[in-house]
Design an enzyme around this catalytic site. Structure first.
Site, mmCIF file in Angstrom:
data_model
loop_
_atom_site.group_PDB
_atom_site.id
_atom_site.type_symbol
_atom_site.label_atom_id
_atom_site.label_comp_id
_atom_site.label_asym_id
_atom_site.label_seq_id
_atom_site.Cartn_x
_atom_site.Cartn_y
_atom_site.Cartn_z
ATOM 1 C CG HIS A 123 -1.936 -1.018 1.189
ATOM 2 N ND1 HIS A 123 -2.701 -1.571 -0.070
ATOM 3 C CD2 HIS A 123 -2.212 -1.785 2.399
ATOM 4 C CE1 HIS A 123 -3.556 -2.306 0.603
ATOM 5 N NE2 HIS A 123 -3.394 -2.751 1.913
ATOM 6 C CG HIS A 172 -3.114 0.480 5.834
ATOM 7 N ND1 HIS A 172 -4.348 0.708 5.013
ATOM 8 C CD2 HIS A 172 -2.904 -0.833 6.016
ATOM 9 C CE1 HIS A 172 -4.608 -0.354 4.344
ATOM 10 N NE2 HIS A 172 -3.899 -1.189 5.114
#
Length: 193
Positions: free
Chosen positions: A103, A138
């Protein structure tokens, strides 16, 4: 707030990139890792889970530090993992250990680069280079051996915190070893040393 990270398609591709599991005799004892962000700040964790958030070894934990900066928890060599939607980062450490960072946005390292503990790898984000889903910036922080074998987060000490997996995905506790303060996960804690 973070939503569960579903990476089933992406992780299937990743496991092909990382290789087959090796015997535990090929791997040194678990290393002393820092947290994958700077200590002293407020952090949200969505909890401990498997790579796909549904089945398999609970070898991942989602972190969202206040400063959004993801750092190497130990010296090692960066490897960019390439997927149709872009790249994501792994770092190979001494003793046969590998950490993963999914991510990330604004990746700040290059393939083959040697990094020291604390080197900025990128920023928390919602990037989905290999698929999956994400709600809320995150980092999906993962533990493996360099052969690709998943290493459970349960019982591991990272940055002075012992992480314990819960019975369900995206659950568990973080215990600060210096004062035995316990945070239920998902939850927020101050990442003190």
């Amino acid at each position: 707030m973070l939503r569960r990270t579903a990476l089933a398609l992406g992780m299937a591709a990743v496991l092909g990139l990382l290789g087959a599991p090796a015997s535990t005799a090929d791997v040194a004892p678990f290393p002393v890792l820092a947290l994958p962000f700077e200590a002293g700040q407020q952090v949200y964790s969505a909890g401990i889970h498997s790579d796909d958030g549904g089945t398999g070894v609970k070898n991942a934990i989602d972190f969202s530090p206040a400063d959004r900066t993801v750092r190497a928890p130990l010296a090692g060599t960066v490897h960019l993992q390439h997927c149709p939607g872009g790249d994501w980062v792994t770092v190979d450490h001494a003793g046969g250990w590998r950490t993963g960072y999914y991510h990330l946005e604004g990746i700040a390292v290059t393939d083959g680069e040697h990094v020291e503990a604390g080197t900025v790898l990128g920023s928390t984000g919602n990037a989905l280079p290999c698929g999956g889903s994400s709600t809320g910036a995150h980092v999906h922080f993962t533990l493996w051996t360099v052969s690709g074998a998943a290493e459970p987060v349960d019982g591991k000490t990272i940055g002075g915190w012992r992480f314990t997996a819960g019975a369900e995905q995206y659950a568990g506790t973080a215990t600060h070893l210096a004062d035995n303060a316990v945070t239920q996960l998902p939850g927020r804690f101050r990442a003190k040393l």
